[in-house]
Scaffold this active site. Structure first.
Site, PDB file in Angstrom:
ATOM      1  N   HIS A   1       0.999  -1.252  -0.229  1.00  0.00           N
ATOM      2  CA  HIS A   1       0.274   0.130  -0.040  1.00  0.00           C
ATOM      3  C   HIS A   1       1.036   1.424  -0.217  1.00  0.00           C
ATOM      4  O   HIS A   1       0.589   2.060  -0.471  1.00  0.00           O
ATOM      5  CB  HIS A   1      -0.362  -0.306   1.159  1.00  0.00           C
ATOM      6  CG  HIS A   1      -1.782   0.554   1.066  1.00  0.00           C
ATOM      7  ND1 HIS A   1      -2.224   1.484   2.469  1.00  0.00           N
ATOM      8  CD2 HIS A   1      -2.882   1.165   0.224  1.00  0.00           C
ATOM      9  CE1 HIS A   1      -3.481   2.625   1.843  1.00  0.00           C
ATOM     10  NE2 HIS A   1      -4.220   1.844   0.625  1.00  0.00           N
TER      11      HIS A   1
ATOM     12  N   LYS B   1       2.969   4.396  -0.781  1.00  0.00           N
ATOM     13  CA  LYS B   1       3.211   5.551  -2.492  1.00  0.00           C
ATOM     14  C   LYS B   1       4.326   5.747  -1.501  1.00  0.00           C
ATOM     15  O   LYS B   1       4.390   7.298  -0.881  1.00  0.00           O
ATOM     16  CB  LYS B   1       1.880   6.416  -1.907  1.00  0.00           C
ATOM     17  CG  LYS B   1       0.498   5.863  -2.499  1.00  0.00           C
ATOM     18  CD  LYS B   1      -0.396   5.289  -0.802  1.00  0.00           C
ATOM     19  CE  LYS B   1      -2.100   4.741  -1.542  1.00  0.00           C
ATOM     20  NZ  LYS B   1      -1.293   4.534  -0.053  1.00  0.00           N
TER      21      LYS B   1
ATOM     22  N   ASP C   1      16.636  11.544  -7.697  1.00  0.00           N
ATOM     23  CA  ASP C   1      18.167  12.031  -8.207  1.00  0.00           C
ATOM     24  C   ASP C   1      18.249  11.675  -6.501  1.00  0.00           C
ATOM     25  O   ASP C   1      19.249  12.127  -6.420  1.00  0.00           O
ATOM     26  CB  ASP C   1      18.117  13.412  -8.600  1.00  0.00           C
ATOM     27  CG  ASP C   1      18.427  14.060 -10.258  1.00  0.00           C
ATOM     28  OD1 ASP C   1      18.030  12.620 -10.337  1.00  0.00           O
ATOM     29  OD2 ASP C   1      17.093  14.856 -10.392  1.00  0.00           O
TER      30      ASP C   1
ATOM     31  N   HIS D   1      -9.371  11.200   2.140  1.00  0.00           N
ATOM     32  CA  HIS D   1      -8.375   9.938   2.052  1.00  0.00           C
ATOM     33  C   HIS D   1      -7.319   9.890   3.263  1.00  0.00           C
ATOM     34  O   HIS D   1      -6.529   9.329   3.192  1.00  0.00           O
ATOM     35  CB  HIS D   1      -8.092   9.643   0.339  1.00  0.00           C
ATOM     36  CG  HIS D   1      -7.783   8.601   0.662  1.00  0.00           C
ATOM     37  ND1 HIS D   1      -6.257   8.395   0.322  1.00  0.00           N
ATOM     38  CD2 HIS D   1      -7.765   7.097   0.459  1.00  0.00           C
ATOM     39  CE1 HIS D   1      -6.020   6.649  -0.427  1.00  0.00           C
ATOM     40  NE2 HIS D   1      -7.344   6.074   0.236  1.00  0.00           N
TER      41      HIS D   1
ATOM     42  N   LYS E   1      -4.528  10.649   5.991  1.00  0.00           N
ATOM     43  CA  LYS E   1      -4.031   9.786   6.532  1.00  0.00           C
ATOM     44  C   LYS E   1      -2.790  10.603   7.929  1.00  0.00           C
ATOM     45  O   LYS E   1      -2.061  10.224   7.437  1.00  0.00           O
ATOM     46  CB  LYS E   1      -3.163   8.209   6.341  1.00  0.00           C
ATOM     47  CG  LYS E   1      -3.908   7.529   5.403  1.00  0.00           C
ATOM     48  CD  LYS E   1      -3.334   7.131   4.384  1.00  0.00           C
ATOM     49  CE  LYS E   1      -3.566   6.630   2.771  1.00  0.00           C
ATOM     50  NZ  LYS E   1      -5.536   5.929   3.081  1.00  0.00           N
TER      51      LYS E   1
ATOM     52  N   ASP F   1      -0.639  17.375  21.000  1.00  0.00           N
ATOM     53  CA  ASP F   1      -0.144  18.874  20.567  1.00  0.00           C
ATOM     54  C   ASP F   1       0.665  19.888  20.102  1.00  0.00           C
ATOM     55  O   ASP F   1       1.350  19.916  20.620  1.00  0.00           O
ATOM     56  CB  ASP F   1       1.185  18.312  22.157  1.00  0.00           C
ATOM     57  CG  ASP F   1       0.047  17.197  23.422  1.00  0.00           C
ATOM     58  OD1 ASP F   1      -1.227  17.421  22.942  1.00  0.00           O
ATOM     59  OD2 ASP F   1       0.950  16.904  23.782  1.00  0.00           O
TER      60      ASP F   1
END
Length: 487
Positions: free
Chosen positions: A227, A229, A234, A405, A407, A412
């Site tokens: 999952h 990404k 470079d 979507h 996450k 604090d």
């Protein structure tokens, strides 16, 4: 002599039930798994004797965990020495690891180092990307500027306009002599075809698939998805977060509407750690686990800012749910406020207990999920868990402008995590995930500001809303929650 079909049927039934019992015993004794997941699989096996076993073959089997990435003794030893060196620097407050937030969250730092071997990087710079147009413009610009190599990994790459545009840019850079490596997940990117990459491969680009089907279209690792990404350009620029590649992430698919996500563009030492993570997945997906000719770029940089980070990863190859434990530790470290955005909120008992203890301790907890779900079962299960936290004083918001979507978790207004991990059993136990943990008040405050902006286009979900739901909704929530460990 005529066949006694009733006897044949009876014996066949006994054999099926006997095999079913053996499979159930295997689930209980042969595999160490979460108790909730065990009970959920037992229900599936007992109530669907034949079909349940077939489902289990594709979705229930666990991976081997001993040295999953086939690292040599020397490689494992070298990484362990790096971890020990950083632990020693933390204990002695040496040099660059003598940071104010490091002292405050030293237990979190040490846990991630020991558990996930998540090395600490200090000199970094990050840009928060929360809109699809913004994210892909930045990514395409960086790809066009690439001089040495592009390493790109996505769970989903669609065969649509955005996917084709990305592939076109990669081909152009490959033609210019830039080394291009593309890694995608076989399940998430199942629409892709080998023919899509002919031109890229013809120009010395490399393409690999994580957990490809073993028998034609049959994939026995269907339930274990990569999952992640991650993009590294470079050896200087990195990307990590929630956006996949497809026009829905640009808000161009009517079903979802506007797509609200969170991604990071990073520079500095943290890019090396992202690169190491990519290399592990890349080598695993190749025919040769370690290719000495496939040298990777680890470029020098001139970033002087202090924005400390750890790249924390987790997956079904590990006995420990590193990312879940990291988030629980963050919540338990909170003194004032916890801010959470997630498309799915289906935590296990330990995560729920951490939330409840924080709320009982006077910590404000603000949680936002999509008001319009992509999976109804997941939405029903999420509301069941959130309804429970409402009784403890949590503030719950349902995002209504489109699909949420993102996450993210912020504690604090000081530390935050952004990555690929949803708050559910799939991300905690079944998927390969990656998150950046940032010890930087500027980044934390910017994420909180985005959350506050999102509340303006969200509904507040109250105790009264939860208690007034119809009995049919309660029934759906109960069933969804029962199956939540394997959703």
């Amino acid at each position: 002599m005529s066949l006694d079909w009733s006897m044949i049927f009876s014996w066949g039934l006994y054999i099926v039930l006997g095999l079913n019992m053996l499979f159930a015993l295997a689930v209980i004794f042969a595999e160490r798994r979460d108790v909730g997941a065990t009970w959920a699989w037992l229900l599936v096996l007992f109530f669907l004797p034949v079909l349940g076993f077939i489902v289990y073959l594709f979705l229930g089997r666990q991976l081997k965990k001993d040295n999953f990435y086939n690292l040599s003794v020397e490689e494992r030893s070298f990484h362990s020495l790096q971890v020990e060196a950083q632990l020693e620097q933390i204990h002695t407050r040496q040099t660059q690891l003598a940071q104010p937030l490091f002292e405050k969250y030293d237990q979190l730092l040490q846990m991630n180092l020991r558990s996930s071997k998540s090395l600490i990087s200090v000199h970094n710079r990050s840009l928060i990307l929360h809109d699809g147009e913004q994210k892909f413009k930045a990514l395409m610009d960086d790809i066009r500027s690439a001089e040495t190599e592009i390493n790109i990994q996505y769970y989903i790459i669609q065969r649509d306009a955005l996917g084709q545009a990305l592939l076109k840019e990669l081909i152009e850079r490959a033609k210019a002599g830039v080394k291009v490596r593309l890694l995608y997940d076989a399940v998430g990117s199942r629409s892709l075809r080998n023919s899509d990459f002919k031109e890229l491969i013809a120009n010395d680009g490399e393409v690999r698939v994580f957990f490809p089907p073993t028998l034609g279209i049959i994939n026995f690792k269907l339930n274990n998805r990569n999952h992640r990404k991650v993009v590294i350009i470079d050896g200087k620029i990195g990307y990590v977060g929630g956006f996949n590649v497809g026009t829905e992430y640009l808000g161009l698919v009517e079903k979802f509407g506007y797509w609200r996500d969170t991604h990071l563009r990073v520079e500095g030492d943290v890019v090396y750690n992202l690169q190491h993570r990519f290399i592990l997945d890349w080598n695993y997906s190749g025919h040769r686990k370690h290719d000495p000719e496939n040298a990777f770029c680890f470029a020098r940089h001139d970033i002087k800012e202090n924005s400390p980070m750890q790249i924390v990863t987790s997956g079904p190859n590990s006995d420990t749910e590193h990312l879940k434990n990291m988030m629980i530790k963050m919540i338990m470290s909170a003194k004032r406020r916890v801010v959470i955005q997630t498309p799915y909120f289906i935590p296990d008992t330990s995560f729920m207990d951490a939330c409840k203890m924080a709320l009982h301790s006077g910590v404000q907890m603000d949680i936002m999920i999509p008001g319009k779900p992509d999976h109804p079962f997941v939405m029903w299960a999420s509301l069941s868990f959130l309804g429970e936290l409402l009784d403890y004083g949590a503030n719950v918001y349902l995002y209504d402008e489109g699909f949420l979507h993102a996450k993210t978790l912020v504690v604090d207004d000081e530390i935050a995590t952004v990555g690929t991990t949803n708050l559910d059993a799939r991300s905690f136990r079944l998927n390969f995930e990656v998150n950046a943990l940032i010890y930087d008040e500027r980044v934390a405050l910017e994420l909180v500001s985005l959350f506050e902006t999102d509340t303006a286009v969200s509904r507040t979900y109250t105790v009264e809303d939860y208690e007034s739901r119809k009995w049919t909704v309660r029934a759906r929530e109960g069933l969804s929650r029962l199956l939540s460990p394997i959703l």
